[in-house]
Design a protein around this motif. Structure first.
Motif, mmCIF file in Angstrom:
data_model
loop_
_atom_site.group_PDB
_atom_site.id
_atom_site.type_symbol
_atom_site.label_atom_id
_atom_site.label_comp_id
_atom_site.label_asym_id
_atom_site.label_seq_id
_atom_site.Cartn_x
_atom_site.Cartn_y
_atom_site.Cartn_z
ATOM 1 N N ALA A 57 -8.028 11.217 7.206
ATOM 2 C CA ALA A 57 -8.569 12.223 6.282
ATOM 3 C C ALA A 57 -10.070 12.415 6.509
ATOM 4 O O ALA A 57 -10.770 11.475 6.860
ATOM 5 N N PRO A 58 -10.557 13.622 6.293
ATOM 6 C CA PRO A 58 -12.007 13.823 6.388
ATOM 7 C C PRO A 58 -12.711 13.124 5.218
ATOM 8 O O PRO A 58 -12.142 12.969 4.151
ATOM 9 N N GLY A 59 -13.910 12.693 5.467
ATOM 10 C CA GLY A 59 -14.670 12.017 4.418
ATOM 11 C C GLY A 59 -15.234 10.724 4.921
ATOM 12 O O GLY A 59 -15.200 10.441 6.116
ATOM 13 N N PRO A 60 -15.742 9.912 4.006
ATOM 14 C CA PRO A 60 -16.360 8.652 4.432
ATOM 15 C C PRO A 60 -15.329 7.715 5.044
ATOM 16 O O PRO A 60 -14.148 7.769 4.698
ATOM 17 N N SER A 61 -15.786 6.851 5.935
ATOM 18 C CA SER A 61 -14.853 5.938 6.602
ATOM 19 C C SER A 61 -14.275 4.911 5.637
ATOM 20 O O SER A 61 -13.272 4.294 5.938
ATOM 21 N N ASN A 62 -14.895 4.746 4.476
ATOM 22 C CA ASN A 62 -14.362 3.789 3.521
ATOM 23 C C ASN A 62 -13.516 4.463 2.438
ATOM 24 O O ASN A 62 -13.403 3.964 1.331
ATOM 25 N N LEU A 63 -12.885 5.557 2.772
ATOM 26 C CA LEU A 63 -12.018 6.269 1.838
ATOM 27 C C LEU A 63 -10.867 5.395 1.344
ATOM 28 O O LEU A 63 -10.361 5.592 0.240
ATOM 29 N N ILE A 64 -10.501 4.396 2.118
ATOM 30 C CA ILE A 64 -9.435 3.476 1.708
ATOM 31 C C ILE A 64 -9.765 2.818 0.372
ATOM 32 O O ILE A 64 -8.888 2.552 -0.439
ATOM 33 N N VAL A 65 -11.047 2.589 0.132
ATOM 34 C CA VAL A 65 -11.487 1.959 -1.115
ATOM 35 C C VAL A 65 -11.095 2.834 -2.309
ATOM 36 O O VAL A 65 -10.541 2.338 -3.298
ATOM 37 N N ALA A 66 -11.377 4.118 -2.220
ATOM 38 C CA ALA A 66 -11.018 5.035 -3.307
ATOM 39 C C ALA A 66 -9.506 5.102 -3.479
ATOM 40 O O ALA A 66 -9.006 5.177 -4.607
ATOM 41 N N MET A 67 -8.773 5.053 -2.374
ATOM 42 C CA MET A 67 -7.313 5.119 -2.470
ATOM 43 C C MET A 67 -6.736 3.875 -3.153
ATOM 44 O O MET A 67 -5.806 3.972 -3.951
ATOM 45 N N ILE A 68 -7.303 2.720 -2.855
ATOM 46 C CA ILE A 68 -6.860 1.496 -3.529
ATOM 47 C C ILE A 68 -7.222 1.575 -5.011
ATOM 48 O O ILE A 68 -6.411 1.254 -5.880
ATOM 49 N N GLY A 69 -8.445 2.003 -5.299
ATOM 50 C CA GLY A 69 -8.870 2.153 -6.692
ATOM 51 C C GLY A 69 -7.979 3.105 -7.459
ATOM 52 O O GLY A 69 -7.620 2.857 -8.622
ATOM 53 N N TYR A 70 -7.578 4.203 -6.810
ATOM 54 C CA TYR A 70 -6.691 5.177 -7.442
ATOM 55 C C TYR A 70 -5.332 4.552 -7.754
ATOM 56 O O TYR A 70 -4.760 4.780 -8.816
ATOM 57 N N LYS A 71 -4.841 3.760 -6.832
ATOM 58 C CA LYS A 71 -3.547 3.098 -7.031
ATOM 59 C C LYS A 71 -3.605 2.145 -8.229
ATOM 60 O O LYS A 71 -2.657 2.040 -8.995
ATOM 61 N N VAL A 72 -4.748 1.487 -8.408
ATOM 62 C CA VAL A 72 -4.889 0.495 -9.474
ATOM 63 C C VAL A 72 -5.130 1.144 -10.832
ATOM 64 O O VAL A 72 -4.522 0.757 -11.829
#
Length: 175
Positions: A57-72
């Protein structure tokens, strides 16, 4: 969404933020360990999927952090996790940059600069191994990744056809 979830996300990702030498991908193994094994926020397959999506996905390379936060904890979790990952490292970078510029000719500066490169590479390599393990790679998968890495490292080959070919081989089950 619980306040305790937001505090847990902020606490964990702010700590990772300070440890992320070489970028957020260097702390993916710890992220996986904590999110999958300790907190059970994601399964190992879901973590590998989230990592793949966040990198594509476009955006910061640490987008995984937001995705984990969203899941939680939904949108609030995504915002808290992303801010916790970016703000501490950003503030530390501002402080270190001031000292770094003033000491650029000193011996300790040069030694530290030379030492941080291999540390960052090692942490990122560990991240790749964790993602491959969570994705269920076979020995053929590891061989394909190694071959692609060598191709990208030693040639100026356009990565898109190589990645498309590797994706096709993975889709067909050959790797």
């Amino acid at each position: 969404m619980k306040l305790t979830d937001l505090v847990a996300l902020a606490s964990f990702f702010s700590t990772l933020s300070i440890l992320s030498i070489g970028g957020s991908n260097s702390v993916v193994p710890e992220m996986a360990r904590h999110a999958v094994r300790e907190q059970h926020w994601l399964t190992s397959n879901a973590f590998a999927d989230v990592f793949a999506i966040s990198q594509a996905a476009p955006g910061p390379s640490n987008l995984i952090v937001a995705m984990i936060g969203y899941k939680v904890a939904g949108i609030a979790g995504a915002v808290v996790a992303q801010a916790a990952m970016m703000v501490p490292a950003g503030l530390l970078m501002i402080l270190v940059a001031r000292v770094w510029q003033r000491t650029s000719a000193s011996g300790w500066h040069i030694a530290l600069e030379r030492a941080l490169g291999p540390i960052a590479v090692g942490l990122i390599l560990a991240s790749g191994c964790i993602i491959a393990e969570n994705a269920g790679f076979s020995y053929r998968g590891y061989a394909a990744v190694s071959l692609c890495t060598l191709l990208f490292w030693r040639t100026k080959l356009n990565p898109l056809p190589v990645l498309a070919g590797a994706g096709f081989l993975g889709w067909t089950g050959l790797i």
